[in-house]
Each structure stands twice: as structure tokens, then as C-alpha cells.
Design a protein around this motif. Structure first.
Motif, PDB file in Angstrom:
ATOM      1  N   ASP A 168      46.019  26.630  42.527  1.00  0.00           N
ATOM      2  CA  ASP A 168      47.428  26.994  42.328  1.00  0.00           C
ATOM      3  C   ASP A 168      47.582  28.264  41.491  1.00  0.00           C
ATOM      4  O   ASP A 168      48.657  28.569  41.008  1.00  0.00           O
ATOM      5  N   SER A 169      46.505  29.005  41.299  1.00  0.00           N
ATOM      6  CA  SER A 169      46.626  30.174  40.428  1.00  0.00           C
ATOM      7  C   SER A 169      47.064  31.406  41.213  1.00  0.00           C
ATOM      8  O   SER A 169      46.643  31.624  42.336  1.00  0.00           O
ATOM      9  N   ALA A 170      47.919  32.173  40.608  1.00  0.00           N
ATOM     10  CA  ALA A 170      48.475  33.349  41.261  1.00  0.00           C
ATOM     11  C   ALA A 170      47.807  34.606  40.728  1.00  0.00           C
ATOM     12  O   ALA A 170      47.327  34.639  39.592  1.00  0.00           O
ATOM     13  N   ILE A 171      47.730  35.624  41.575  1.00  0.00           N
ATOM     14  CA  ILE A 171      47.265  36.938  41.143  1.00  0.00           C
ATOM     15  C   ILE A 171      48.504  37.790  40.942  1.00  0.00           C
ATOM     16  O   ILE A 171      49.354  37.874  41.828  1.00  0.00           O
ATOM     17  N   GLU A 172      48.631  38.399  39.771  1.00  0.00           N
ATOM     18  CA  GLU A 172      49.778  39.253  39.511  1.00  0.00           C
ATOM     19  C   GLU A 172      49.301  40.669  39.259  1.00  0.00           C
ATOM     20  O   GLU A 172      48.308  40.883  38.562  1.00  0.00           O
ATOM     21  N   MET A 173      50.029  41.622  39.829  1.00  0.00           N
ATOM     22  CA  MET A 173      49.702  43.036  39.618  1.00  0.00           C
ATOM     23  C   MET A 173      50.950  43.731  39.126  1.00  0.00           C
ATOM     24  O   MET A 173      52.002  43.612  39.742  1.00  0.00           O
ATOM     25  N   PHE A 174      50.813  44.446  38.020  1.00  0.00           N
ATOM     26  CA  PHE A 174      51.995  45.034  37.387  1.00  0.00           C
ATOM     27  C   PHE A 174      52.166  46.493  37.752  1.00  0.00           C
ATOM     28  O   PHE A 174      51.189  47.196  38.001  1.00  0.00           O
TER      29      PHE A 174
END
Ligand SMILES: *[C@@H]1O[C@H](CO)[C@@H](O)[C@H](O)[C@H]1NC(C)=O
Ligand SMILES: *[C@@H]1O[C@H](CO)[C@@H](O)[C@H](O)[C@H]1NC(C)=O
Ligand SMILES: *[C@@H]1O[C@H](CO)[C@@H](O)[C@H](O)[C@H]1NC(C)=O
Ligand SMILES: CC(=O)N[C@H]1CO[C@H](CO)[C@@H](O)[C@@H]1O
Length: 349
Positions: A264-270
């Protein structure tokens, strides 16, 4: 009588001449053990005015060699007696009578060495200093040429573990400097791996060795056209590699390992004005599914998935700004997400 004392004098002379004796190469074989200084001193006390530097090598080439396992037991008593240990990465530790503690272990990767200098002053203080060296035959890992074009370079050293050899190793050789992206430092296995190393060069020909636990950013740029990576057996030590010309076009977010992500882990890119790249690799098998894509910044200049590494022979697989249907299954083992001025998030599994 004269002859007897002459022989005695000779014997004394040969002992004192040999105190600094190094481990002979011919005596290094699987499971051999050495005591430094010479066994008579190792099991006794150090003489006054002792000053020896021992170079403890783990001889190796790309196909055959040894690791050395060194136990340093500081029993110094004299206030001015000391020992200096220079580790494989060049870092020095000075031991004195005030720093006594349990024996310290140094594991020397094949092709490297440490040095141990032991010094006592003119007053005999019954100092002891024991260095025990055990050799183990090493399993030398593969030597790979860097792949070019659309193929990504990546490796999991944990896959070489056989539960017996202390280190796993792999070498990559290219035609230019190599940018390696080591396992994300949030990975506790990695942070806890005191015996994981990156060698700038090959086993036979390298310029410096780094302990990965002491590289504070998780990328590494070689100065030579080769790198060799070592991990302690059992560590899932994964990394990707890019030639410098490819890597230098980007600021690197990170790369992600499917099997290290929770489901359930998300990858976030800022959002960032620099062009950024993230390599996504399934280290185990072919197939990556992307889901729950969300672009959350008002502006999104660029957000694309390209095949392989971010190379000009890679192909555009998906433009993430066009609201593509999710989840989407890619029948691939790896791809790269490139983004600029865009905040986005997604999941992969
Ligand atoms: C010990 O020996 C080294 C090498 O011969 C020398 O450079 C150093 O000055 C000596 N140190 C002492 C304290 O005698
Ligand atoms: C490595 O060393 C071993 C033992 O000295 C030797 O037999 C072998 O040919 C060497 N391999 C290479 C690639 O130099
Ligand atoms: C693509 O590769 C060619 C030949 O190596 C190079 O000259 C060119 O700069 C590359 N283009 C990009 C966008 O990286
Ligand atoms: C930018 C970049 O790294 N381009 C490389 C892509 O791959 C081809 C073929 O291997 C190389 O020639 C380019 O230099």
C-alpha cells in the motif's frame, strides 16, 4: 661454551629481527590463521620501544582470492603506548590504554588491506596487543560490462548469497565514469550494513574504497570507469547504475524496488525546476503495475514514463499528464519516470 653463547645470541637476534614480520603471501590459504605480533609476543607482553606496522592484505584478483577477518584486542597499559588502525577506506582509529574494550573485528574485502601500527615507549609497561587474522577463500563475483542503449544496469548482491562466503561482490566496467544509485538509505538493512563497500575501480585496479554506511548520500560517482560493490552475505543490497553522460542530465530522485515497497505504499515525486528521473525496477521478475496515479500540482510541465534507463534510445511509454487509464500493467522489468515542475504520486506493485 663460546659456541653455545654464540648460537644463543644468534637466536635472540633472529627473534628481535622478526618481530615486525608480515604475513607471507605463501601462507595465506583458506582457513589459515595468523597471530600478530609474532606468536611469542602475541601470547606474552610487548617489549619496550616496539614499533611495527603490519599490512594485513586480503589478496585477490577477479577470479580468485581471500577475505581477511581481523580481531584486534587492545590490552595496552602504558600511558604513552598506542596503536593506529587504518581501515580499508583509509579511516584511522587510534587505540590507547584509555580505550580498552572488547576486541574489535575488521573484515577486509578481497583486494583490500588494513594496516595496524603498534607502538610502545621506552618503559616496559606489560602492554599487550593482539591481532588475530583468519583467512577465508572468497567467492569472486561476476565482472559485467555496462550495458548500453535501452538496457538498464542493476544488480542485487543478496542474490549471490550462499550463506558461507562472507562477502558477495560484483564489478561493472564501462567506457566512462559510473553513477551508482545504492539502496535507499531509509532501508535499515543498508544502514545497518557496516560491511558493505563500494570500490572505485576493479578488484585488481582501484583508487579508493568506501564504506557504504559512511556515504551520506545514496548515490555514488566513480572517478574510474569501473565500480565494484561488496555486501555482507545475506544483505539484500540492490542498486542501479548509469553511465555519467546519461546520469548527468538529471537530478536523481531515487529508484524504487518493487519488493521493498509495502503493497500500500505510494511513490511521491515533488515539483522541481530540474529535470528529475526515477528508475523503477522489479528485481525479481518481469511485470510492473502502476495504479492510483495523481498529479497534484497546478502546473505539470513534464511527467513521462520511458522504457529502460533515461537514454535517447529509450522510448516514450506513457505521458502521465494525459490522464491515462489506471491501473496499468507494464510487461517490463524496469522503466524510468522523468518529471519536471510537477508533483505526482502513484503506486507500483
Ligand atoms: C615508527 O616507525 C615508523 C616507520 O619506521 C616511523 O616513521 C615512526 O616515526 C616510528 N614511530 C615511533 C614513535 O618511533
Ligand atoms: C587469479 O589468481 C590465481 C591464483 O594466483 C590465478 O591462477 C588466476 O589465473 C588469476 N586470475 C586472473 C584473472 O588473473
Ligand atoms: C543522443 O545520443 C547522441 C549520440 O550519442 C548524442 O549526440 C545526443 O546528444 C543524445 N541526445 C540526447 C537528448 O541525450
Ligand atoms: C544520453 C545518452 O546517454 N545517450 C546514450 C544512449 O545509448 C547510446 C547507445 O548505447 C549511446 O551511444 C548514447 O551515448
Amino acid at each position: 661454551m663460546l659456541l653455545k653463547s654464540f648460537i644463543f645470541a644468534l637466536a635472540v637476534f633472529s627473534i628481535s629481527a622478526d618481530v615486525c614480520q608480515q604475513i607471507p603471501d605463501s601462507q595465506i590459504y583458506d582457513l589459515s590463521t595468523f597471530f600478530l605480533p609474532t606468536p611469542d609476543i602475541y601470547f606474552g607482553t610487548l617489549p619496550a620501544n616496539f614499533n611495527c606496522t603490519y599490512k594485513i592484505k586480503a589478496p585477490a584478483n577477479s577470479t580468485y582470492g581471500f577475505s581477511a577477518h581481523v580481531l584486534v584486542d587492545n590490552g595496552l597499559k602504558g600511558a604513552n603506548d598506542y596503536a593506529v588502525i587504518t581501515d580499508v577506506d583509509g579511516s584511522k582509529t587510534t587505540m590507547t590504554s584509555r580505550a580498552a574494550g572488547p576486541p574489535i573485528r575488521y573484515n577486509v574485502v578481497p583486494g583490500a588491506y588494513i594496516t595496524v601500527q603498534i607502538v610502545t615507549k621506552s618503559v616496559l609497561m606489560n602492554s599487550k596487543f593482539k591481532v588475530k587474522v583468519d583467512y577465508h577463500q572468497a567467492k569472486m563475483g561476476p565482472v559485467n560490462q555496462m550495458k548500453t542503449g535501452g538496457e538498464m544496469n542493476f544488480f542485487d548482491l543478496g542474490k549471490l548469497s550462499d550463506g558461507y562466503h562472507y562477502f558477495n561482490t560484483v564489478t561493472f566496467i564501462g567506457t566512462e565514469q559510473i553513477f551508482a544509485y545504492l539502496t535507499d538509505f531509509k532501508d535499515e538493512d543498508f544502514m545497518g550494513c557496516w560491511d558493505c563497500f563500494v570500490m572505485d575501480g576493479t578488484i585488481e585496479n582501484h583508487v579508493k574504497i568506501y564504506r557504504t554506511a559512511e556515504i551520506y548520500q545514496y548515490n555514488f560517482l566513480s572517478t574510474t570507469n569501473a565500480i565494484t560493490v561488496f555486501s555482507t552475505t545475506g544483505k539484500p543490497f540492490k542498486f542501479t547504475l548509469n553511465p555519467l553522460s546519461e546520469a548527468r542530465q538529471f537530478e536523481w530522485d531515487s529508484y524504487y524496488l518493487l519488493d521493498s515497497l509495502r503493497i500500500d505504499s505510494a511513490i511521491e515525486m515533488f515539483s522541481n525546476p530540474q529535470l528529475r528521473a526515477t528508475q523503477v525496477v522489479n528485481f525479481d521478475t518481469t511485470g510492473i503495475t502502476m495504479a492510483h496515479l495523481a498529479i497534484t500540482s497546478d502546473v505539470c510541465k513534464k511527467a513521462v514514463i520511458v522504457s529502460g534507463p533515461p537514454n535517447n534510445s529509450s522510448q516514450l511509454l506513457m505521458d502521465l499528464t494525459t490522464n491515462p487509464e489506471m491501473p496499468h500493467h507494464f510487461d517490463l522489468q524496469y522503466f524510468t519516470v522523468i518529471h519536471q515542475d510537477c508533483t505526482l504520486g502513484f503506486m507500483v506493485y
